[in-house]
Design a protein around this motif. Structure first.
Motif, short mmCIF file in Angstrom:
data_model
loop_
_atom_site.label_atom_id
_atom_site.label_comp_id
_atom_site.label_asym_id
_atom_site.label_seq_id
_atom_site.Cartn_x
_atom_site.Cartn_y
_atom_site.Cartn_z
N ASP A 1 3.61 6.62 -4.51
CA ASP A 1 2.31 6.53 -3.83
C ASP A 1 1.62 7.89 -3.90
OD1 ASP A 1 2.75 3.90 -3.09
OD2 ASP A 1 3.75 4.48 -1.23
N VAL A 2 0.79 8.04 -4.91
CA VAL A 2 0.15 9.34 -5.12
C VAL A 2 -1.35 9.20 -4.82
CG1 VAL A 2 -0.31 11.17 -6.80
CG2 VAL A 2 1.83 9.89 -6.91
N PHE A 3 -1.88 10.17 -4.09
CA PHE A 3 -3.32 10.13 -3.78
C PHE A 3 -4.13 10.34 -5.06
CE2 PHE A 3 -1.72 10.76 0.44
CZ PHE A 3 -2.64 10.09 1.24
N ASN A 4 -5.11 9.48 -5.28
CA ASN A 4 -6.02 9.63 -6.40
C ASN A 4 -6.79 10.94 -6.22
OD1 ASN A 4 -8.70 9.47 -7.72
ND2 ASN A 4 -7.98 7.45 -8.36
N SER A 5 -6.83 11.76 -7.27
CA SER A 5 -7.41 13.11 -7.10
C SER A 5 -8.92 13.06 -6.92
CB SER A 5 -7.04 13.99 -8.28
OG SER A 5 -7.55 13.40 -9.46
N VAL A 6 -9.56 12.00 -7.38
CA VAL A 6 -11.02 11.91 -7.23
C VAL A 6 -11.39 11.25 -5.90
CG1 VAL A 6 -13.15 10.99 -8.21
CG2 VAL A 6 -11.32 11.81 -9.72
N THR A 7 -10.85 10.06 -5.68
CA THR A 7 -11.23 9.33 -4.46
C THR A 7 -10.40 9.76 -3.26
OG1 THR A 7 -9.73 7.55 -5.11
CG2 THR A 7 -12.05 7.31 -5.73
N GLN A 8 -9.36 10.53 -3.47
CA GLN A 8 -8.51 11.06 -2.40
C GLN A 8 -7.95 9.96 -1.50
OE1 GLN A 8 -9.49 15.00 -0.94
NE2 GLN A 8 -11.58 14.68 -1.58
N ASP A 9 -7.46 8.91 -2.12
CA ASP A 9 -6.86 7.83 -1.35
C ASP A 9 -5.72 7.19 -2.14
OD1 ASP A 9 -8.04 6.16 -3.29
OD2 ASP A 9 -9.81 5.81 -2.04
N VAL A 10 -4.99 6.33 -1.49
CA VAL A 10 -3.89 5.63 -2.15
C VAL A 10 -3.84 4.21 -1.59
CG1 VAL A 10 -2.21 6.64 -0.53
CG2 VAL A 10 -1.40 5.68 -2.67
N THR A 11 -3.63 3.24 -2.49
CA THR A 11 -3.59 1.84 -2.06
C THR A 11 -2.16 1.46 -1.68
OG1 THR A 11 -5.47 1.28 -3.43
CG2 THR A 11 -4.02 -0.54 -2.84
N LEU A 12 -2.02 0.82 -0.54
CA LEU A 12 -0.69 0.42 -0.07
C LEU A 12 -0.66 -1.09 0.10
CD1 LEU A 12 -0.29 3.03 2.83
CD2 LEU A 12 0.56 3.26 0.50
N ASP A 13 0.46 -1.71 -0.21
CA ASP A 13 0.58 -3.14 0.04
C ASP A 13 2.03 -3.49 0.36
OD1 ASP A 13 1.84 -2.93 -2.36
OD2 ASP A 13 0.61 -4.39 -3.41
N GLY A 14 2.21 -4.70 0.86
CA GLY A 14 3.55 -5.25 1.04
C GLY A 14 4.25 -4.81 2.30
N PRO A 15 4.87 -5.76 3.00
CA PRO A 15 5.56 -5.42 4.23
C PRO A 15 6.76 -4.51 4.01
CG PRO A 15 5.88 -7.73 3.64
CD PRO A 15 4.90 -7.18 2.67
N ARG A 16 7.27 -4.48 2.79
CA ARG A 16 8.47 -3.66 2.56
C ARG A 16 8.14 -2.17 2.55
NH1 ARG A 16 5.96 -5.47 -1.39
NH2 ARG A 16 5.58 -4.22 -3.23
N LEU A 17 6.86 -1.84 2.32
CA LEU A 17 6.50 -0.42 2.27
C LEU A 17 6.51 0.18 3.66
CD1 LEU A 17 3.60 -0.10 -0.29
CD2 LEU A 17 5.95 0.64 -0.53
N LYS A 18 7.18 1.28 3.80
CA LYS A 18 7.24 1.96 5.11
C LYS A 18 6.54 3.30 5.00
CE LYS A 18 9.84 -0.94 7.52
NZ LYS A 18 9.07 -1.84 8.35
N SER A 19 5.37 3.27 4.39
CA SER A 19 4.68 4.54 4.12
C SER A 19 4.15 5.20 5.38
CB SER A 19 3.51 4.29 3.17
OG SER A 19 3.97 3.63 2.03
N ILE A 20 3.83 4.37 6.38
CA ILE A 20 3.29 4.90 7.62
C ILE A 20 4.25 4.50 8.73
CG2 ILE A 20 1.24 5.02 9.08
CD1 ILE A 20 -0.28 3.68 6.76
N PRO A 21 5.00 5.46 9.28
CA PRO A 21 5.98 5.10 10.31
C PRO A 21 5.34 4.30 11.45
CG PRO A 21 6.21 7.40 9.70
CD PRO A 21 5.00 6.89 8.98
N ASN A 22 6.04 3.30 11.89
CA ASN A 22 5.61 2.40 12.98
C ASN A 22 4.53 1.41 12.58
OD1 ASN A 22 7.33 3.76 14.90
ND2 ASN A 22 5.82 5.41 14.84
N TRP A 23 4.09 1.42 11.34
CA TRP A 23 3.08 0.46 10.89
C TRP A 23 3.60 -0.34 9.70
CZ3 TRP A 23 -1.58 -0.49 13.27
CH2 TRP A 23 -1.96 0.43 14.26
N VAL A 24 3.09 -1.56 9.57
CA VAL A 24 3.48 -2.43 8.46
C VAL A 24 2.20 -2.98 7.83
CG1 VAL A 24 4.60 -4.63 7.91
CG2 VAL A 24 5.62 -3.12 9.61
N VAL A 25 2.18 -3.04 6.49
CA VAL A 25 1.09 -3.75 5.82
C VAL A 25 1.54 -5.21 5.76
CG1 VAL A 25 -0.34 -3.94 3.76
CG2 VAL A 25 0.50 -1.70 4.48
N GLU A 26 0.94 -6.05 6.60
CA GLU A 26 1.40 -7.43 6.75
C GLU A 26 1.05 -8.27 5.53
OE1 GLU A 26 2.95 -9.17 9.17
OE2 GLU A 26 3.15 -7.57 10.67
#
Ligand SMILES: *[C@@H]1O[C@H](CO)[C@@H](O)[C@H](O)[C@H]1NC(C)=O
Ligand SMILES: *[C@@H]1O[C@H](CO)[C@@H](O)[C@H](O)[C@H]1NC(C)=O
Ligand SMILES: *[C@@H]1O[C@H](CO)[C@@H](O)[C@H](O)[C@H]1NC(C)=O
Ligand SMILES: *[C@@H]1O[C@H](CO)[C@@H](O)[C@H](O)[C@H]1NC(C)=O
Ligand SMILES: *[C@@H]1O[C@H](CO)[C@@H](O)[C@H](O)[C@H]1NC(C)=O
Ligand SMILES: CC(=O)N[C@H]1CO[C@H](CO)[C@@H](O)[C@@H]1O
Length: 468
Positions: free
Chosen positions: A237-262
């Protein structure tokens, strides 16, 4: 502060103690000048770190700020009695968590000092706030046990109840200038939706007293990591250098502690100066956009009612969050019939579901649009919704974009839940009875009307000077 400004004149019409009437012009003036933080999650106290970049500790690293002398230069605070000193953290090393703050020594050659903060606005009525500060004994000497009284006053000079026990710190013989033994101390108070002041009074006699650093006032938030500031991103999960964001999906991803992408996809965007978007009211570095890669996304988190906090199941809870709609993308297919191609309409579904009962405790939608906003002014709005927990002790909060098939949508940041306390009940439970802890320096604390008046006048003058 906007709300402080509106409230004061109105309030004084109904309730006007002689001191308050006298102070009114000063108060209004002062509040017009203060543009303090107004977010629920960050520190609500302005100048709690005593930082003032204009102060240079050139000669000897101790600055007297005696109240009745000419040098009343304590940044943001006013010394109203005795004297305190401002210390340099290059010489007196602060604790690691209190990076680069100045330190206030609550005593000076005239004995213990009293200081009062600038106006503090706790916007959430009957929400719990924590007042916390770092304390250490003066490494050069002083009594074995040193105590500090912290009081909270409202803008009429009335003391808020219950009065917390004084903080007592025991001298640690291993403490030195290079390695001060700090202790973090705190007490809780209820929000009033009005202006308040913290009053710190040294109860130590003599030259040596307690050191204070990093005074904070924060809302007690039942949601952990509600600002998405703590991340555990996968290496992929790398931030795009131009738009400065990253797309996250799937409940299995634990990229943000205490949050789930449902479901669907969401975008983790950077916020702040020079970042993708203006920061929300937390002033933080990240936020979530609930649409990404042509998909509407949903995120969720859980929170637990802490033990012993809810006495009645009728107690109300409040959900707060900041929201806006992505203002930079042109999506003609979603724009209004008005034909404004730059307007993006975002529809947000907000739900709180009780885990034990499976009941919907809150089910709302909120629609807003990006008209008139840009990436440096995204139009952040703080929304509040009230719900009851009933039988449930745990609940799941979810935010869902209700506009599918597009790349851009509603933003969410700064999520908080607090319990609305029953004031009388809370005071009864939290009243410690004024029992000084063992070893507390027993000294009468008299804060007279004249002193309070002086405080407010001095604070006003100081602010005027600062603004020049
Ligand atoms: C402390 O804060 C300063 C500026 O406020 C920053 O440059 C520095 O990196 C910080 N140090 C740590 C250890 O966080
Ligand atoms: C909750 O209250 C009970 C009884 O008053 C007490 O024994 C317990 O320690 C309290 N728990 C917490 C977390 O404060
Ligand atoms: C955008 O929001 C404003 C303010 O809420 C509203 O007046 C306006 O009609 C909305 N425009 C669209 C296209 O929905
Ligand atoms: C809560 O939201 C309502 C509208 O949704 C608003 O009128 C009210 O001022 C808000 N209250 C607080 C304390 O933010
Ligand atoms: C200091 O406080 C401790 C408890 O925190 C107490 O045991 C001790 O007797 C006190 N010492 C003095 C000198 O008052
Ligand atoms: C600001 C905040 O709530 N941060 C928390 C995010 O989650 C991590 C992991 O649980 C906590 O350690 C942070 O305190």
């Amino acid at each position: 502060m906007e709300r402080c400004r509106r409230r004061l004149p109105h309030r004084h019409k109904q309730l006007c103690s002689p001191a308050a009437c006298l102070l009114r012009p000063f108060m209004v003036l002062m509040l017009l000048l203060v543009d303090g933080a107004d977010s629920d999650v960050v520190n609500l106290l302005r100048g709690g770190s005593f930082i003032d970049d204009s102060i240079k500790f050139a000669v000897y690293p101790v600055r007297d700020v005696l109240a009745h002398g000419s040098r009343t230069l304590l940044p943001y605070w006013t010394c109203t009695h005795g004297g305190v000193q401002l210390w340099d953290t290059q010489v007196y090393i602060p604790s690691l968590s209190d990076n680069c703050t100045f330190i206030v020594h609550m005593n000076s050659r005239v004995g213990g000092g009293h200081i009062i903060s600038t106006p503090l606005y706790t916007p959430r009525v009957n929400a719990e706030y924590v007042v916390s500060m770092s304390l250490a004994c003066n490494p050069h000497g002083g009594p074995r046990n040193q105590s500090l009284m912290v009081l909270v006053f409202d803008d009429n000079g009335k003391e808020m109840q219950p009065r917390p026990n004084p903080f007592v710190v025991e001298m640690d013989p291993t403490s030195s200038m290079q390695n001060l033994m700090w202790e973090r101390r705190s007490f809780k108070m209820l929000g009033t939706g009005k202006c308040m002041y913290l009053y710190l009074a040294s109860m130590v006699k003599g030259y040596y007293g307690l050191l204070v650093a990093n005074v904070q006032v924060n809302l007690v938030n039942l949601v952990e990591n509600g600002s998405f500031e703590t991340l555990t991103l996968n290496p992929t999960d790398v931030f795009n250098s131009v738009t400065q964001d990253v797309t996250l999906d799937g409940p299995r991803l634990k990229s943000i502690p205490n949050w789930v992408v449902e479901s669907g996809k969401v975008r983790l965007s950077t916020t702040g100066l020079g970042k993708a978007f203006q920061a929300a009211t937390d002033g933080g570095q990240y936020m979530i956009e609930l649409n990404a890669a042509a998909s509407a996304g949903e995120i969720s988190t859980m929170f637990v009612v802490p033990m012993n906090t809810s006495i009645s199941k009728d107690h109300e809870y409040v959900l707060l969050f900041d929201t806006a709609v992505n203002p930079i993308q042109i999506n003609p297919q979603t724009s209004s019939s008005l034909g404004n191609a730059n307007t993006l309409v975002g529809k947000l579904g907000i739900k709180v579901v009780g885990v034990q009962t499976g009941k919907d405790l809150l089910d709302k939608t909120y629609e807003s649009n990006s008209t008139g906003f840009t990436f440096v002014s995204v139009g952040w709005t703080t929304k509040n919704y009230t719900f009851k927990m009933g039988e449930d002790k745990t609940a799941k909060i979810s935010f869902r974009s209700l506009t599918d098939g597009i790349d851009y949508g509603p933003f969410v940041d700064n999520v908080a839940v607090y319990e609305m306390k029953n004031k009388d009940e809370w005071i009864k439970i939290n009243a410690p009875g004024y029992v000084p802890s063992s070893g507390a320096n027993k000294q009468m604390l008299a804060v007279g009307v004249a002193e309070r008046l002086l405080v407010l006048v001095m604070t006003t003058l100081l602010l005027l000077v600062f603004k020049q």
